[in-house]
Design a protein around this motif. Structure first.
Motif, PDB file in Angstrom:
ATOM      1  N   VAL A 190      -5.728  -8.548   4.603  1.00  0.00           N
ATOM      2  CA  VAL A 190      -6.187  -9.828   3.647  1.00  0.00           C
ATOM      3  C   VAL A 190      -7.417  -9.525   3.095  1.00  0.00           C
ATOM      4  N   THR A 191      -8.334  -8.691   3.594  1.00  0.00           N
ATOM      5  CA  THR A 191      -9.870  -8.525   3.255  1.00  0.00           C
ATOM      6  C   THR A 191      -9.786  -7.268   2.573  1.00  0.00           C
ATOM      7  N   VAL A 192      -9.434  -6.080   2.739  1.00  0.00           N
ATOM      8  CA  VAL A 192      -9.623  -4.852   2.015  1.00  0.00           C
ATOM      9  C   VAL A 192      -8.283  -4.300   1.051  1.00  0.00           C
ATOM     10  N   LEU A 193      -7.270  -4.717   1.562  1.00  0.00           N
ATOM     11  CA  LEU A 193      -5.924  -4.100   0.730  1.00  0.00           C
ATOM     12  C   LEU A 193      -5.553  -5.648  -0.182  1.00  0.00           C
ATOM     13  N   TYR A 194      -5.873  -6.360   0.007  1.00  0.00           N
ATOM     14  CA  TYR A 194      -5.202  -7.568  -0.733  1.00  0.00           C
ATOM     15  C   TYR A 194      -5.116  -7.361  -2.181  1.00  0.00           C
ATOM     16  N   THR A 195      -4.002  -7.510  -2.539  1.00  0.00           N
ATOM     17  CA  THR A 195      -3.979  -7.276  -4.086  1.00  0.00           C
ATOM     18  C   THR A 195      -2.764  -8.579  -4.625  1.00  0.00           C
TER      19      THR A 195
END
Length: 364
Positions: A190-195
């Protein structure tokens, strides 16, 4: 489709995507409650009679005598009561009992353990709803980028854990370690990989998406469960070695490790898990090659993702072969298993984020 209908559909999809995000965050909140319940299970079970008995039997002198007995007075009659200790012996291994589990045989610890399992089930259902809602928002399988892969991966990993519990397998000791890493996985998602929700790239428009990627996710989740067991095996084996040679482990190590299954049991569990899923990983690579032939006209291009999938396959094949060889059981084979899982992790995170290729769908 008219512009009004298109606008309505876009608004519906956006609402579903927002709902999915809310459900994922909600599942993280419930997983956090489960995490604390698992912590209490370990804390409140640290001084139980069964745990002390299991710890005593891991020492060489105590292993040669029967467990200590307690005397209960039933009226005027003395009743001898032996603690229940389950022993998992393997050929050529120490005769060491499995620990009583995180609760340590304590009723209050066991209560918190059951609360933790209930919260894990609730969190799993909420997360599963989040994954399904995400799929509805993009109108496809929710595996088009790393964010979607991550939330699906953690959902499947928890499902495997709960499935083993449903089958009455002794895996509750894994709960704290599993939920800790699931929270880390979701936090990364939810912080780095969210798209944001978006259509698939053209190469992914195929029914092979459902076959190839779903099996890859399942295999990864099972490999992860095997890796957790392997790591704990390495710690427990060191603990048993220290006791066997007359050493005195620290108080914290003793409190935790005495309640885990014996190293022989952990080693056997990890091997069976990895061996069971290895044929499916083989099928995953074959399915990917067939999909590549359909999408790009070549079955194998030595793309970074294909290459590392094959390296992972070779690593696990070497591990399974080593386990079947008498001289490579125990710690040596465990190191190979961790190397193989490390290859799988790099194949997923490293290749997707840092390497450019035809499988660059990270969306980061």
């Amino acid at each position: 489709m008219t512009s009004a209908a298109a606008t309505t559909l876009a608004a519906t999809n956006e609402h579903l995507a927002s709902m999915s995000n809310t459900l994922i965050y909600s599942s993280m909140a419930v997983y956090t409650l489960a995490f604390f319940a698992y912590i209490f299970e370990w804390l409140l079970g640290s001084r139980s009679r069964v745990a002390r008995t299991a710890n005593a039997l891991t020492t060489e002198p105590a292993a040669k005598k029967a467990p200590a007995v307690t005397v209960k007075k039933a009226g005027g009659t003395a009743v001898l009561e032996r603690p229940k200790v389950v022993v998992r012996s393997a050929a050529g291994s120490r005769d060491v009992p499995d620990g009583p589990g995180a609760h340590g045989g304590d009723e209050q610890g066991d209560l918190y353990g059951r609360i933790a399992i209930s919260l894990t089930v609730l969190a799993f259902l909420v997360e599963l709803a989040g994954v399904i809602t995400r799929a509805a928002s993009v109108q496809r399988a929710p595996w088009g980028n790393m964010y979607e892969f991550n939330i699906t991966f953690s959902t499947v990993a928890v499902a495997i854990y709960l499935g083993l519990l449903t089958l009455k397998k002794n895996v509750r000791w894994m709960g704290l370690f599993l939920i800790t890493t699931v929270l880390l996985d979701l936090g990364l998602a939810v912080t780095v990989l969210y798209t944001a929700s978006e259509p698939l790239v053209p190469a992914l428009h195929s029914y092979w998406l459902y076959i190839h990627v779903s099996t890859a996710i399942f295999c990864g989740a099972v490999f992860y469960v095997g890796a957790v067991a392997t790591i704990l095996y390495l710690f427990k084996d060191s603990y048993e070695n220290k006791l066997e040679t007359g050493g005195t482990p620290g108080r914290f190590a003793t409190s935790v490790l005495e309640r885990l299954p014996a190293s022989a049991s952990l080693d056997k569990f990890a091997y069976r898990v990895n061996a069971a899923v290895f044929p499916l990983w083989t099928f995953t690579i074959i399915a990917g090659a067939i999909w590549a032939g359909s999408a790009w006209g070549r079955y194998w291009n030595w793309d970074p993702k294909e290459t590392w999938s094959f390296i992972t396959w070779v690593a696990y094949a070497c591990y399974l072969h080593a386990r079947a060889t008498a001289g490579w059981k125990g710690r040596k084979a465990a190191y190979l298993a961790m190397l193989a899982f490390g290859c799988w992790l790099f194949n997923y995170y490293g290749v997707n984020i840092f390497v450019t290729g035809k499988h660059s769908y990270a969306g980061v």
